[in-house]
Design a protein around this motif. Structure first.
Motif, short mmCIF file in Angstrom:
data_model
loop_
_atom_site.label_atom_id
_atom_site.label_comp_id
_atom_site.label_asym_id
_atom_site.label_seq_id
_atom_site.Cartn_x
_atom_site.Cartn_y
_atom_site.Cartn_z
N LEU A 35 0.83 -1.20 0.00
CA LEU A 35 0.00 0.00 0.00
C LEU A 35 0.87 1.26 0.00
O LEU A 35 0.62 2.21 -0.74
CB LEU A 35 -0.92 0.00 1.24
N ALA A 56 0.37 7.51 6.85
CA ALA A 56 0.58 6.19 6.24
C ALA A 56 0.19 5.14 7.28
O ALA A 56 0.55 5.27 8.45
CB ALA A 56 2.04 6.02 5.84
N THR A 78 -6.26 0.02 7.63
CA THR A 78 -6.98 1.03 6.83
C THR A 78 -8.48 0.76 6.89
O THR A 78 -8.92 -0.30 7.34
CB THR A 78 -6.51 1.01 5.36
N GLY A 79 -9.25 1.75 6.44
CA GLY A 79 -10.71 1.59 6.36
C GLY A 79 -11.40 1.72 7.70
O GLY A 79 -12.57 1.35 7.84
N GLY A 107 -10.81 4.74 9.72
CA GLY A 107 -10.80 6.16 10.12
C GLY A 107 -9.61 6.56 10.97
O GLY A 107 -9.59 7.66 11.54
N GLN A 152 -7.71 9.64 9.52
CA GLN A 152 -8.53 10.84 9.76
C GLN A 152 -8.39 11.30 11.22
O GLN A 152 -8.19 12.48 11.50
CB GLN A 152 -9.98 10.51 9.45
N PHE A 154 -0.62 17.68 0.79
CA PHE A 154 -0.07 17.44 -0.55
C PHE A 154 -0.15 15.95 -0.82
O PHE A 154 0.28 15.13 0.01
CB PHE A 154 1.42 17.80 -0.62
N GLN A 200 -6.99 7.24 -2.16
CA GLN A 200 -7.23 7.07 -0.72
C GLN A 200 -6.69 8.25 0.07
O GLN A 200 -7.30 8.72 1.02
CB GLN A 200 -6.60 5.76 -0.22
N SER A 201 -5.54 8.73 -0.36
CA SER A 201 -4.94 9.86 0.35
C SER A 201 -5.76 11.13 0.13
O SER A 201 -5.95 11.93 1.05
CB SER A 201 -3.50 10.04 -0.15
N ALA A 230 -8.67 10.93 2.31
CA ALA A 230 -8.28 11.20 3.71
C ALA A 230 -8.11 12.70 3.93
O ALA A 230 -8.55 13.24 4.95
CB ALA A 230 -7.00 10.44 4.06
#
Ligand SMILES: CC(C)(COP(=O)(O)OP(=O)(O)OC[C@H]1O[C@@H](n2cnc3c(N)ncnc32)[C@H](O)[C@@H]1OP(=O)(O)O)[C@@H](O)C(=O)NCCC(=O)NCCS
Length: 258
Positions: A91, A162, A168-169, A171, A174, A201, A208-209, A212
């Motif tokens: 990933l 990262a 992942t998935g 939160g 965030q 950036f 995905q980024s 986020a």
């Protein structure tokens, strides 16, 4: 602590120029400040010792969210092993590219050099994200990193994250990102970094980024060929309320797309 107590610009440069922490001992003291005792090499024209107060977060600096603990990434074998794992996950490579840091030894060298000098120079940098619930355990579960780093060309830092794929998935990026944005923009007098804005950036194709960044409430300001990332297409996000003219924050490149 006010900025007035911080080091002069030239002294910052001198300390930041040290290749690693080998020339200085960093000691945290109860007031929350850090004392840096630096032996300046004679060839640099320094006196034998300089003692200065600055707001470098102590090694045991932590920030807690509901589910997470955010702490400094330190030059230890344990942290280096984790970074090697993270930077070589499929990933991470898909989103950020291969870093060339593919052994624990290289990861340790990166932390000892780059990460430590970032903290010495900017007072912030790359942080570990781990679960909060096992904070008392000796080996808490590390799930990723969150970063607040300022490129030399810019006046405000950018936020990055990262996670290991299995986390992942849920939160977590965030949650960690929100806490670090708040920290970056909180006044220095209240323990924050005192910035008047934060960038996000990311490569324009890193879906995905970008999601986020949007989940943090960041606003897309367009696609730019940012030199700092080799001129590739970067999606540039800012917190709400930052000036429309991004040159004010050091973005000199021409926007390619809205
Ligand atoms: C960028 C990266 C950290 C994003 O990870 P992520 O898991 O998608 O992001 P979050 O942790 O914020 O999770 C959001 C997802 O969790 C879901 N979620 C589940 N529980 C949630 C909760 N309690 N709160 C918020 N979101 C939750 C959301 O619906 C969202 O799902 P979706 O992607 O299907 O819409 C990850 O893709 C990554 O590590 N990439 C490699 C490194 C990289 O490219 N970094 C970018 C450089 S800035």
């Amino acid at each position: 602590m006010s900025q007035g107590l911080l080091l002069s610009a030239s002294l910052w440069t001198l300390l930041a120029g040290c290749p690693s922490s080998q020339n200085r001992n960093v000691v945290s003291v109860p007031c929350g400040c850090t004392i840096v005792v630096s032996s300046v090499p004679p060839q640099a024209g320094g006196t034998a010792f300089i003692i200065a107060l600055m707001t470098l977060p102590a090694a045991d600096w932590n920030l807690y969210t509901d589910r997470l603990r955010i702490s400094r990434l330190l030059p230890t074998d344990n942290h280096a092993h984790f970074i090697n794992q993270l930077y070589n996950s499929p990933l991470f490579i898909a989103g950020q590219g291969a870093t060339g840091i593919d052994t624990d030894e290289k990861a340790l060298k990166m932390i000892t050099g780059f990460v430590e000098s970032l903290f010495a120079k900017q007072n912030h940098g790359i942080y570990l994200v781990s679960f909060r619930h096992d904070v008392e355990a000796e080996e808490n579960v590390k799930i990723g990193t969150v970063s607040v780093m300022k490129g030399d060309a810019f006046t405000v830092p950018d936020i990055g994250f990262a996670l290991l794929p299995q986390y992942t998935g849920k939160g977590y990026a965030q949650e960690a990102g929100k806490a670090m944005m708040e920290y970056a923009m909180r006044d220095k007098i209240n323990g924050g970094l005192g910035y008047d804005g934060v960038f996000g950036f990311t490569s324009a194709t890193n879906v995905q980024s970008r999601k986020a960044c949007e989940s943090l409430g960041l606003e897309l300001r367009g696609i730019y060929p940012l030199k700092v990332f080799g001129g590739g297409k970067s999606a540039v996000y800012t917190v709400k309320g930052m000036d429309k003219d991004l040159r004010k924050y050091g973005v000199e490149e021409q926007r390619l797309e809205e």
